[in-house]
Scaffold this active site. Structure first.
Site, mmCIF file in Angstrom:
data_model
loop_
_atom_site.group_PDB
_atom_site.id
_atom_site.type_symbol
_atom_site.label_atom_id
_atom_site.label_comp_id
_atom_site.label_asym_id
_atom_site.label_seq_id
_atom_site.Cartn_x
_atom_site.Cartn_y
_atom_site.Cartn_z
ATOM 1 N N LYS A 18 -9.243 2.354 15.567
ATOM 2 C CA LYS A 18 -7.848 2.609 15.945
ATOM 3 C C LYS A 18 -7.719 2.694 17.470
ATOM 4 O O LYS A 18 -6.789 2.167 18.071
ATOM 5 C CB LYS A 18 -7.346 3.901 15.303
ATOM 6 N N ARG A 38 -17.005 20.184 5.801
ATOM 7 C CA ARG A 38 -17.268 18.740 5.719
ATOM 8 C C ARG A 38 -17.616 18.235 7.114
ATOM 9 O O ARG A 38 -16.879 18.512 8.081
ATOM 10 C CB ARG A 38 -16.026 18.033 5.181
ATOM 11 N N SER A 53 -6.381 -5.567 -1.589
ATOM 12 C CA SER A 53 -7.734 -4.982 -1.670
ATOM 13 C C SER A 53 -7.651 -3.475 -1.933
ATOM 14 O O SER A 53 -8.600 -2.872 -2.435
ATOM 15 C CB SER A 53 -8.486 -5.226 -0.355
ATOM 16 N N GLY A 90 0.820 -1.214 0.000
ATOM 17 C CA GLY A 90 0.000 0.000 0.000
ATOM 18 C C GLY A 90 0.853 1.262 0.000
ATOM 19 O O GLY A 90 2.079 1.206 -0.135
ATOM 20 N N ASP A 138 -15.114 17.421 10.255
ATOM 21 C CA ASP A 138 -13.828 18.115 10.165
ATOM 22 C C ASP A 138 -13.617 19.014 11.380
ATOM 23 O O ASP A 138 -14.586 19.533 11.941
ATOM 24 C CB ASP A 138 -13.773 18.981 8.899
ATOM 25 N N SER A 150 -3.464 6.596 14.429
ATOM 26 C CA SER A 150 -3.798 7.836 13.715
ATOM 27 C C SER A 150 -4.129 8.944 14.702
ATOM 28 O O SER A 150 -4.664 8.682 15.774
ATOM 29 C CB SER A 150 -5.006 7.577 12.805
ATOM 30 N N TYR A 189 -13.912 4.561 11.990
ATOM 31 C CA TYR A 189 -12.489 4.368 11.663
ATOM 32 C C TYR A 189 -11.628 4.740 12.872
ATOM 33 O O TYR A 189 -10.804 3.946 13.328
ATOM 34 C CB TYR A 189 -12.089 5.219 10.446
ATOM 35 N N ASN A 221 -0.925 13.710 8.950
ATOM 36 C CA ASN A 221 -1.440 13.605 7.573
ATOM 37 C C ASN A 221 -0.346 13.208 6.597
ATOM 38 O O ASN A 221 0.374 14.081 6.102
ATOM 39 C CB ASN A 221 -2.094 14.926 7.162
HETATM 40 C C1 WQD Z 1 -7.263 17.781 5.131
HETATM 41 C C2 WQD Z 1 -7.854 19.190 5.045
HETATM 42 C C3 WQD Z 1 -10.229 19.198 4.836
HETATM 43 C C4 WQD Z 1 -10.303 17.341 0.864
HETATM 44 C C5 WQD Z 1 -7.913 12.199 7.288
HETATM 45 C C6 WQD Z 1 -8.269 11.161 8.305
HETATM 46 C C7 WQD Z 1 -7.054 10.814 9.127
HETATM 47 C C8 WQD Z 1 -5.930 10.411 8.220
HETATM 48 C C9 WQD Z 1 -5.642 11.504 7.190
HETATM 49 C C10 WQD Z 1 -5.849 8.013 8.081
HETATM 50 C C11 WQD Z 1 -9.120 19.349 5.858
HETATM 51 C C12 WQD Z 1 -9.582 19.772 3.591
HETATM 52 C C13 WQD Z 1 -9.888 17.870 2.063
HETATM 53 C C14 WQD Z 1 -10.945 18.170 -0.086
HETATM 54 C C15 WQD Z 1 -10.695 20.023 1.414
HETATM 55 N N1 WQD Z 1 -6.226 9.192 7.567
HETATM 56 N N2 WQD Z 1 -10.074 19.191 2.319
HETATM 57 N N3 WQD Z 1 -11.118 19.493 0.220
HETATM 58 O O1 WQD Z 1 -9.458 14.861 7.264
HETATM 59 O O2 WQD Z 1 -7.266 15.829 8.172
HETATM 60 O O3 WQD Z 1 -7.513 13.371 7.939
HETATM 61 O O4 WQD Z 1 -6.866 11.734 6.475
HETATM 62 O O5 WQD Z 1 -5.202 7.796 9.062
HETATM 63 O O6 WQD Z 1 -7.385 9.758 9.983
HETATM 64 O O7 WQD Z 1 -9.239 11.717 9.175
HETATM 65 O O8 WQD Z 1 -7.319 14.758 5.900
HETATM 66 O O9 WQD Z 1 -6.816 15.270 3.564
HETATM 67 O O10 WQD Z 1 -9.192 14.605 4.166
HETATM 68 O O11 WQD Z 1 -8.308 16.855 4.849
HETATM 69 O O12 WQD Z 1 -10.879 21.234 1.663
HETATM 70 O O13 WQD Z 1 -11.354 17.738 -1.200
HETATM 71 O O14 WQD Z 1 -8.216 19.452 3.693
HETATM 72 O O15 WQD Z 1 -11.395 19.940 5.193
HETATM 73 O O16 WQD Z 1 -9.135 20.668 6.395
HETATM 74 P P1 WQD Z 1 -7.978 14.795 7.370
HETATM 75 P P2 WQD Z 1 -7.923 15.313 4.544
#
Ligand code: WQD
Length: 336
Positions: free
Chosen positions: A152, A291, A34, A10, A294, A124, A148, A178
């Site tokens: 964890k 979202r 998967s 992955g 968030d 996470s 999710y 992230n």
């Molecule tokens: C980052 C920022 C969004 C998409 C998630 C999981 C976390 C980890 C990482 C697994 C936020 C904004 C996002 C878009 C946007 N995963 N955004 N438009 O939500 O911080 O974390 O992924 O371990 O557990 O919760 O990451 O990249 O989705 O969002 O504006 O199309 O970008 O609102 O502020 P997030 P993200």
């Protein structure tokens, strides 16, 4: 040491495979493909210049895992296999409790059967829920806002119980912030199926023209420019953090729970601008409603990992964007 790397084909896993090889370990990948492609294995061999062993199967198959552990004389397990989409976990919670929680139970039972008790777990920052303040330290309160994150949290609690019951086990819980970026070779990187949930891969697909525009989920957060702030960490830094944690388990012999982040927060707009610089492409965007689920800000206090492991993330947001762009703009031309 021979290290079982679950989910090793992955995004995080493939980068962890390279870091383990570079540290002199012998990774054995266990993956059910998967959410990954077998073609990654050939690219890992091209990058590491050595054969990469992979056993195709599922951590839920306890007997299969036990056979693999014995066959390869595994001394430690780095467990990355699992489902990781927050939104999907709300729609299909049982998939997350089965794959993540039951899968980890099965893996640990197989480890117990063969007497392997060194375990590095991919957790996470989601386990902090909506943290009361930033930067976030490991002793902050834990909570969950989706299945999710709950999976964890449950696994972390299971690991604590196992470590208490089995004092000979050595467990490292690594809380990712992230992860973004890609190996500088451009041969491996994040390749989500369908519409990307996460910011960086979505921006990358806007840059290539695959998506018309980015939706920025809210610009009315209490942050410097109103958009969400996160701790983006280069996946290669994250991978090296796993190797450092494994080394600490083997040398220091105590259990660890550590944040793997940079300690720096960047807003969505800052990431957009950095990606435009890296790619030379304009990233069109619209402002959309927030979202659900968030939070405004989430970034790590990385000082404990630095003190305990002597590890810290070193790659900049600019490097994360440059490496992502190299991968995204070249990935469809890579020989299979
Ligand atoms: C980052 C920022 C969004 C998409 C998630 C999981 C976390 C980890 C990482 C697994 C936020 C904004 C996002 C878009 C946007 N995963 N955004 N438009 O939500 O911080 O974390 O992924 O371990 O557990 O919760 O990451 O990249 O989705 O969002 O504006 O199309 O970008 O609102 O502020 P997030 P993200």
């Amino acid at each position: 040491m021979n290290v079982l790397l679950t989910g090793g084909a992955g995004y995080i896993g493939s980068h962890a495979c390279i870091a383990l090889v570079e540290a002199g370990h012998t990774p054995v990948i266990l993956d059910n493909f998967s959410n990954s492609q077998p073609a990654v294995l050939g690219r890992l061999q091209a990058i590491t210049k050595q054969a990469v062993t992979c056993e195709r199967g599922d951590v839920l198959d306890t007997e299969f895992v036990e056979v693999v552990l014995r066959k390869h004389a595994i001394g430690a397990v780095v467990h990355l296999a699992g489902a990781k989409a927050v939104g999907e976990s709300v729609a299909h919670p049982l998939k997350y409790y089965r794959n993540n929680v039951a899968g980890t139970v099965s893996l640990m039972q197989a480890m117990e059967s063969v007497g392997c008790g060194v375990f590095v777990f991919s957790s996470s920052a989601t386990v902090y829920g909506e943290a009361a303040s930033v930067p976030i330290r490991e002793d902050f309160a834990l909570s969950h806002t989706n299945p999710y994150g709950h999976s964890k949290l449950v696994i972390e609690q299971m690991l604590a119980a196992q470590a208490t019951a089995r004092p000979d086990w050595r467990v490292a819980v690594l809380r990712y912030f992230n992860p973004v970026g890609a190996h500088p070779s451009g041969l491996i990187g994040e390749d989500p199926k369908g519409v990307p949930n996460n910011l960086m891969p979505y921006i990358a697909q806007v840059a290539t023209g695959q998506r018309a525009a980015l939706q920025i989920f809210g610009d009315d957060y209490p942050t410097p420019d109103g958009t969400g702030v996160r701790d983006y960490i280069h996946v290669s830094d994250l991978a090296q953090g796993h190797v450092a944690a494994l080394g600490a388990l083997l040398q220091q012999g105590r259990n660890l729970t550590l944040n793997l982040g940079t300690g720096r927060g960047h807003s969505v707009l800052e990431v957009v601008r950095a990606f435009e610089q890296a790619s030379g492409r304009k990233i069109a965007y619209t402002i959309a409603p927030r979202r659900p689920g968030d939070i405004a800000q989430c970034y790590a206090d990385p000082s404990l990992a630095q003190a305990v492991l002597g590890w810290r993330a070193s790659r900049s947001l600019e490097e994360m964007c440059i490496d992502t762009w190299r991968w995204q703009s070249g990935k469809d031309t890579i020989a299979p």
